[in-house]
Enzyme design. Structure first.
Site, mmCIF file in Angstrom:
data_model
loop_
_atom_site.group_PDB
_atom_site.id
_atom_site.type_symbol
_atom_site.label_atom_id
_atom_site.label_comp_id
_atom_site.label_asym_id
_atom_site.label_seq_id
_atom_site.Cartn_x
_atom_site.Cartn_y
_atom_site.Cartn_z
ATOM 1 N N ASP A 177 0.831 -1.206 0.000
ATOM 2 C CA ASP A 177 0.000 0.000 0.000
ATOM 3 C C ASP A 177 0.863 1.253 0.000
ATOM 4 O O ASP A 177 2.086 1.163 -0.065
ATOM 5 C CB ASP A 177 -1.033 -0.027 1.135
ATOM 6 N N LYS A 184 -4.241 3.584 -1.390
ATOM 7 C CA LYS A 184 -3.770 4.908 -1.782
ATOM 8 C C LYS A 184 -3.932 5.813 -0.586
ATOM 9 O O LYS A 184 -4.433 5.425 0.460
ATOM 10 C CB LYS A 184 -4.581 5.407 -2.977
ATOM 11 N N MET A 205 -2.133 8.771 12.336
ATOM 12 C CA MET A 205 -3.321 9.157 11.558
ATOM 13 C C MET A 205 -4.091 10.293 12.255
ATOM 14 O O MET A 205 -5.318 10.282 12.272
ATOM 15 C CB MET A 205 -4.255 7.945 11.344
HETATM 16 N N1 SAH Z 1 1.763 0.113 10.719
HETATM 17 C C1 SAH Z 1 2.266 1.457 10.632
HETATM 18 C C2 SAH Z 1 1.204 2.490 10.870
HETATM 19 C C3 SAH Z 1 0.136 2.525 9.837
HETATM 20 S S1 SAH Z 1 -1.082 3.733 10.160
HETATM 21 C C4 SAH Z 1 3.452 1.628 11.599
HETATM 22 O O1 SAH Z 1 3.685 0.749 12.447
HETATM 23 O O2 SAH Z 1 4.131 2.647 11.490
HETATM 24 C C5 SAH Z 1 -0.568 5.034 9.104
HETATM 25 C C6 SAH Z 1 -0.030 6.179 9.907
HETATM 26 O O3 SAH Z 1 1.277 5.909 10.382
HETATM 27 C C7 SAH Z 1 0.135 7.460 9.109
HETATM 28 O O4 SAH Z 1 -1.092 8.145 8.992
HETATM 29 C C8 SAH Z 1 1.091 8.208 9.989
HETATM 30 O O5 SAH Z 1 0.458 8.752 11.098
HETATM 31 C C9 SAH Z 1 2.010 7.109 10.482
HETATM 32 N N2 SAH Z 1 3.203 6.990 9.627
HETATM 33 C C10 SAH Z 1 3.585 5.934 8.908
HETATM 34 N N3 SAH Z 1 4.762 6.173 8.279
HETATM 35 C C11 SAH Z 1 5.117 7.420 8.623
HETATM 36 C C12 SAH Z 1 6.222 8.241 8.298
HETATM 37 N N4 SAH Z 1 7.206 7.829 7.493
HETATM 38 N N5 SAH Z 1 6.275 9.483 8.821
HETATM 39 C C13 SAH Z 1 5.314 9.915 9.645
HETATM 40 N N6 SAH Z 1 4.242 9.174 9.976
HETATM 41 C C14 SAH Z 1 4.138 7.950 9.480
#
Ligand code: SAH
Length: 473
Positions: free
Chosen positions: A247, A269, A382
């Site tokens: 994704d 997306k 998020m």
């Molecule tokens: N499983 C993922 C989280 C998925 S939820 C994890 O463990 O990181 C998606 C959210 O993760 C995004 O909306 C944001 O809040 C955060 N996120 C994921 N990658 C990020 C990044 N590179 N920089 C900042 N926030 C990030």
């Protein structure tokens, strides 16, 4: 690509070397190891050349270069210490459309000699096309250290089985799976320990077993974006998969590391835009696995932290589909480290909470009081869209409006931005700086350390991407 790497069969092919000194000697040695038939023309020769002549490996012509010497040759090497002679060789050979290598004169090279890592029959060639020889040399040293010596005998062994395997296992995908099984088996350990007969026996036994085409799903966390934060296991499974389901959080640099000919299916997306419903993704994983595919489900961060990895596994269970879960660096850990924010600190935060800014399915409010404790770090995934609500609720629940906050956009990536302020400014900062997803909100006393520790984030980032962070205080 300035030069195309090709592997040329030189066995018994005629090659002309102009020059008889130490530079010519080095090239001659490489060419002889590939079985070339050498003609060397020079006024004088280093002693090794004379030995090679005696052993029948090289024909020596004492004298000067003549264009007629090019007749019947496949390649030419101009290796004299005289630029004029080298230019003469280059011009004469180019006029005949022949490939020339002029030593230490890259513009006069139709082909170049790469650095070679030889684990025959596995051979790796590296070149920087003359632009960064030291970098190429370092890379070569690293690869030399990384590639075990038993690679050669292993490749030789499987090479002998290729035709049998082809005859027994029809279908490209099934054969690839067979070889994956072999390379994950004791055959490799036997070759490693130089027990070649045992290795051969085991390989024969594996080929005799009926091939099962059971599919499998790997639920793999890829971390927040910097490809160097991938685990070795993640990389290994990305290289084994038949199909990759990913994704939008999976960065393009990470997708670059997926096996070249694996099928790639995008199922998500950015927020707000169309994305495949979770149920459809679950069904896709089931269908692919039941059709016998090794499916690598790539997820940003960690699959079990706001990643819906648990739901995907629950969907696989009734179908008895085998699966593996590979943890990843979650966004909170990755972003905080790269931004210089320790999530806990003896003086500032004794606990940390990871929460989602998304509404609960039943629309009820989360426990704002527990999230508002002092000396606790709150990391909100998020949370962008809800920044104003979060700010207001935390303050009403008792969190100080002066507590520092950081918004980390695209954490650990080349485009990482860190925006800091206080809780009373949270929503305004998101709007003012036009913050976009993915972004993480970090709220708590530890954020005040960011000013001091930022140099660390900057250095870590610079080491990876050679580009400074954007820091807006
Ligand atoms: N499983 C993922 C989280 C998925 S939820 C994890 O463990 O990181 C998606 C959210 O993760 C995004 O909306 C944001 O809040 C955060 N996120 C994921 N990658 C990020 C990044 N590179 N920089 C900042 N926030 C990030």
């Amino acid at each position: 690509m300035q030069y195309l790497p090709l592997f040329v069969k030189l066995t018994d092919k005629a090659v002309l070397i102009v020059g008889g000194g130490s530079v010519a000697l080095r090239k001659a040695g490489t060419l002889l190891s590939a079985g070339a038939r050498l003609t060397v023309v020079a006024p004088d020769f280093a002693t090794e050349f004379l030995q090679w002549q005696q052993q029948g490996k090289a024909e020596l012509i004492q004298g000067y270069f003549q264009p007629a010497l090019l007749d019947g040759k496949l390649l030419v090497i101009a290796a004299t210490d005289n630029d004029l002679v080298n230019a003469q060789v280059y011009d004469a050979a180019s006029a005949r459309n022949m490939l020339v290598n002029t030593v230490d004169d890259q513009p006069k090279c139709g082909f170049i000699f790469p650095s070679i890592i030889d684990r025959s029959p596995i051979v790796i060639a590296i070149s920087s096309f003359g632009t960064a020889p030291v970098l190429a040399r370092r890379l070569r040293e690293k690869l030399e250290a990384l590639l075990p010596q038993h690679l050669g005998p292993l490749a030789e062994l499987v090479g002998r089985f290729r035709d049998n395997v082809k005859a027994k296992i029809t279908g490209f995908a099934a054969r690839r799976q067979f070889w994956e099984t072999v390379f994950n088996s004791d055959v490799v350990r036997d070759v490693q320990a130089n027990r070649l007969p045992q290795a051969e026996q085991k390989l024969t036994a594996l080929l005799a077993e009926p091939q099962s085409l059971a599919g499998e799903v790997y639920i793999v966390g890829t971390g927040p974006g910097d490809p160097e934060l991938l685990t070795l296991k993640a990389l290994q499974l990305m290289q084994q998969a038949d199909v990759v389901v990913y994704d939008y959080l999976v960065s393009p640099e990470i997708m670059e590391l997926v096996r070249r000919d694996a099928e790639r299916l995008c199922v998500g997306k950015k927020a707000g835009a169309h994305s495949v419903a979770q149920q459809d993704t679950n069904q896709l994983l089931i269908d692919l696995a039941l059709s016998g595919k090794k499916v690598c489900r790539l997820k940003g961060g960690d699959p079990f932290i706001f990643g819906r990895g648990g739901e995907e596994i629950q969907a696989l269970l009734p179908h008895n589909i085998a699966f593996q879960v590979v943890p990843g660096v979650t966004a909170a850990a990755g972003c905080a480290a790269y931004a210089g924010i320790p999530l806990t600190h003896r003086d500032y935060a004794q606990s940390v909470q990871f929460v989602t800014g998304h509404c609960r399915p039943d629309g009820s409010e989360p426990d704002w009081h527990s999230m508002s404790r002092t000396n606790q770090t709150l990391v909100i995934y998020m949370g962008l869209m809800k920044a104003a609500h979060i700010q207001q609720q935390l303050i009403s629940a008792g969190r100080s409006s002066a507590v520092p906050v950081a918004i980390i956009e695209n954490g650990t990536r080349r485009e990482q931005r860190i925006i800091t302020g206080t809780l009373s400014q949270l929503a305004d900062l998101v709007t003012q700086h036009d913050v976009s997803s993915p972004a993480l909100l970090v709220i708590g006393e530890v954020v005040s350390l960011q000013q001091d520790l930022h140099w660390f984030g900057q250095r870590a980032q610079a080491a990876v991407f050679a580009q400074p962070l954007t820091h807006i205080a």
